[in-house]
Structure formats: structure tokens, C-alpha cells
Design an enzyme around this catalytic site. Structure first.
Site, PDB file in Angstrom:
ATOM      1  N   SER A  18     113.183  28.469 -21.333  1.00  0.00           N
ATOM      2  CA  SER A  18     113.065  28.596 -19.883  1.00  0.00           C
ATOM      3  C   SER A  18     113.848  29.778 -19.341  1.00  0.00           C
ATOM      4  CB  SER A  18     113.526  27.305 -19.187  1.00  0.00           C
ATOM      5  OG  SER A  18     114.888  27.049 -19.447  1.00  0.00           O
ATOM      6  N   SER A  19     114.780  30.315 -20.127  1.00  0.00           N
ATOM      7  CA  SER A  19     115.588  31.450 -19.681  1.00  0.00           C
ATOM      8  C   SER A  19     116.235  32.114 -20.885  1.00  0.00           C
ATOM      9  CB  SER A  19     116.680  30.994 -18.696  1.00  0.00           C
ATOM     10  OG  SER A  19     117.600  30.128 -19.345  1.00  0.00           O
ATOM     11  N   SER A 146     125.919  31.852 -32.665  1.00  0.00           N
ATOM     12  CA  SER A 146     126.806  32.600 -31.786  1.00  0.00           C
ATOM     13  C   SER A 146     127.893  33.197 -32.652  1.00  0.00           C
ATOM     14  CB  SER A 146     127.433  31.658 -30.749  1.00  0.00           C
ATOM     15  OG  SER A 146     128.515  32.259 -30.084  1.00  0.00           O
ATOM     16  N   TYR A 159     132.135  23.513 -28.269  1.00  0.00           N
ATOM     17  CA  TYR A 159     131.033  24.446 -28.497  1.00  0.00           C
ATOM     18  C   TYR A 159     131.158  25.090 -29.877  1.00  0.00           C
ATOM     19  CZ  TYR A 159     127.980  28.498 -27.818  1.00  0.00           C
ATOM     20  OH  TYR A 159     127.002  29.458 -27.959  1.00  0.00           O
TER      21      TYR A 159
END
Length: 288
Positions: A18-19, A146, A159
């Protein structure tokens, strides 16, 4: 992009489109000739993706589907639907994820489990579901992790724990999957100027009020993070997505792929830092 044996268009399932990187990867994959099955938890947020695909002239190669990676039934249903409709699945890009800033003493175990559910267990669940189809097609699994999957960063315990877990999972899986003809890679972006930071929904004053003895260090970290995401080293989603599509189309993928020179330098320092002192010195300095 067509399969050599059938001449049909290759199909890639991408999560979190979506982004940000997921959106950019779906449009770029379609631009490279793939049928991009662009999934998201809420298909009501597909407008930006569809507009970008239309502007790129690839709307006919982008198909939106609902998928919640934290729901095993949703995962199974989406994968089955894709294979039923297209007859094959040639790649998956695990991109869906959620950021979170906080320290374990303050936020507790419930939030840690929530972050792990999205960023690790969701990746594992989808990977498990697609492997039989990727074995059939000689396909590949590409997972956007990441630099935080290699370097632990202050106030990112949850995270980074999830991203470290993903990297360990994929590193262990890679030779096993390769023995059955499936290639596995992880893609490690650094700072990306996208909705990702906004999606963390940081209420800085509230965080600082709740941080107690950690408030000065948290203030320093937030200032550092905002500078990083607004700096010249931060990539656009399109720049960060480009290596994902390169991995899709490469004859052979490396296992670990950084998306920028900055990310390569940052990850490289960790991988040669045998006693951890260099990383600790660097990240401690972020706290001001």
C-alpha cells in the site's frame, strides 16, 4: 518476464504494497514484465498503488489482493487463489512489516510479541505456504529485512529482534531451499524516505513522558533518527526497491543484498566487528 517452459508471464506475490518499498517494488516488477500480485491487509488503501501503476503504464500487470500475514487462514487462502488463477507462483517478496520504537522495560512483553508476529512469524507463515509452489517453479524467496536485521539499534529491541530472527531464519533456510531448487535472499535497506516512519505513529511527547530514566537517551535517539530519515543518505522507496527487482531477474541471487552504499558500509562494519565494540561505540553516540 516469461517462464522458459510455458511462455506464460511469471508471477510474483508481494506483501505490504500500500506504500513505500512494497508499492515501488510491485510497480517496478510489473515494469520488468512480471505479473505483480500486490497484497495488503486493507485493500481500501490500494489507490496510491493503482495510480502509480497506471502512470507507469503497467496497470494490467498489477493485481491487488487482500492478505494479512498475521492470519494463517488469510495466507493460505491468498496463496491458493493466486495459484488457482495463474497456475504457478514464481517468487514471493516478503515486505510487509511494522516499525516500533521503545524499550522493553517500558513497553513490556505484549508489544514485543505483537512486533514479532508481524515482522517475523508473518514472514515465516507466508514462506512456509509458498515453498511447495516455488519448488514446482524453481522460484525464489526475497525478504526485505533492514540494516536493523544485522545491527541492533537503541530503542529498537523488538523491531531488531524480529529482523534478526528473519535473517537467521532465511540464512538457515537458504541452503535447504536451494537443495530443492528455490533461491533465498534478504534485502537490507537503510533509512528510506517513505510512509514507514509515519506508520510508526510516534507520539514523541508521550514517549518521553513515559520513558522515565531513559528519556534523555530516547530524545537523543529520536533526534538522530529524524536526521537520518531526512538526510541525503536516505533512499526513496523506488531506489530501495530497485535491488529487489534486480534480485527477481538475476540468474543467481546473492544471499544478502544491501540497497545503498551507506547500508553496505554500515552492515560491513558489523560483520567485521568481532567483539562488538565498534557497533556499541557508534550506536551509543546516537543517544547524544
Amino acid at each position: 518476464m516469461t517462464t522458459p517452459s510455458t511462455g506464460t508471464t511469471k508471477t510474483v506475490l508481494i506483501t505490504g504494497t500500500s506504500s513505500g518499498i512494497g508499492l515501488a517494488a510491485a510497480v517496478a516488477a510489473a515494469g520488468a514484465g512480471w505479473l505483480a500480485v500486490a497484497t495488503m491487509r486493507d485493500t481500501g488503501r490500494a489507490d496510491a498503488l493503482l495510480k502509480a501503476a497506471e502512470e507507469a503504464g503497467v496497470r494490467d500487470l498489477v493485481q491487488v489482493k487482500q492478505l494479512d500475514v498475521t492470519d494463517a487462514d488469510s495466507v493460505a487462502a491468498c496463496v491458493a487463489e493466486v495459484v488457482a488463477e495463474h497456475g504457478h507462483l514464481d517468487a514471493v517478496v516478503n515486505n510487509a512489516g511494522a516499525g516500533f520504537v521503545g524499550t522493553i522495560e517500558q513497553h513490556g512483553m505484549e508489544k514485543l510479541r505483537e512486533v514479532m508476529e508481524v515482522n517475523f512469524f508473518g514472514v515465516a507463515e507466508l514462506t512456509r505456504a509458498v515453498l511447495p509452489h516455488l519448488r514446482a517453479s524453481g522460484g525464489r524467496v526475497i525478504t526485505v529485512t533492514s540494516v536493523g536485521g544485522v545491527v541492533g539499534q537503541p530503542f529498537n529491541e523488538s523491531y531488531c529482534a524480529a529482523k534478526f530472527a528473519v535473517e537467521g531464519f532465511m540464512e538457515a533456510l537458504a541452503p535447504v531451499a536451494a537443495s530443492a531448487g528455490v533461491q533465498v535472499a534478504v534485502v537490507e535497506p537503510g533509512a528510506v524516505s517513505s510512509e514507514f516512519v509515519n506508520n510508526i505513529e510516534l507520539d514523541v511527547p508521550a514517549l518521553l513522558t513515559a520513558a522515565g530514566p531513559y528519556a534523555p537517551a530516547l530524545r537523543g535517539y529520536i533526534d538522530h533518527a529524524m536526521r537520518s530519515f531526512g538526510s541525503d543518505t536516505a533512499q526513496t522507496p523506488q531506489e530501495a526497491a530497485a535491488p529487489v527487482v534486480e534480485a527477481l531477474t538475476a540468474e543467481t541471487m546473492p544471499f544478502r543484498i544491501q540497497t545503498s552504499d551507506w547500508a553496505r558500509d554500515f552492515v560491513g562494519r558489523k560483520l567485521t566487528d568481532l567483539d562488538g565494540s565498534a557497533v556499541q561505540t557508534e550506536t551509543t553516540a546516537w543517544l547524544g
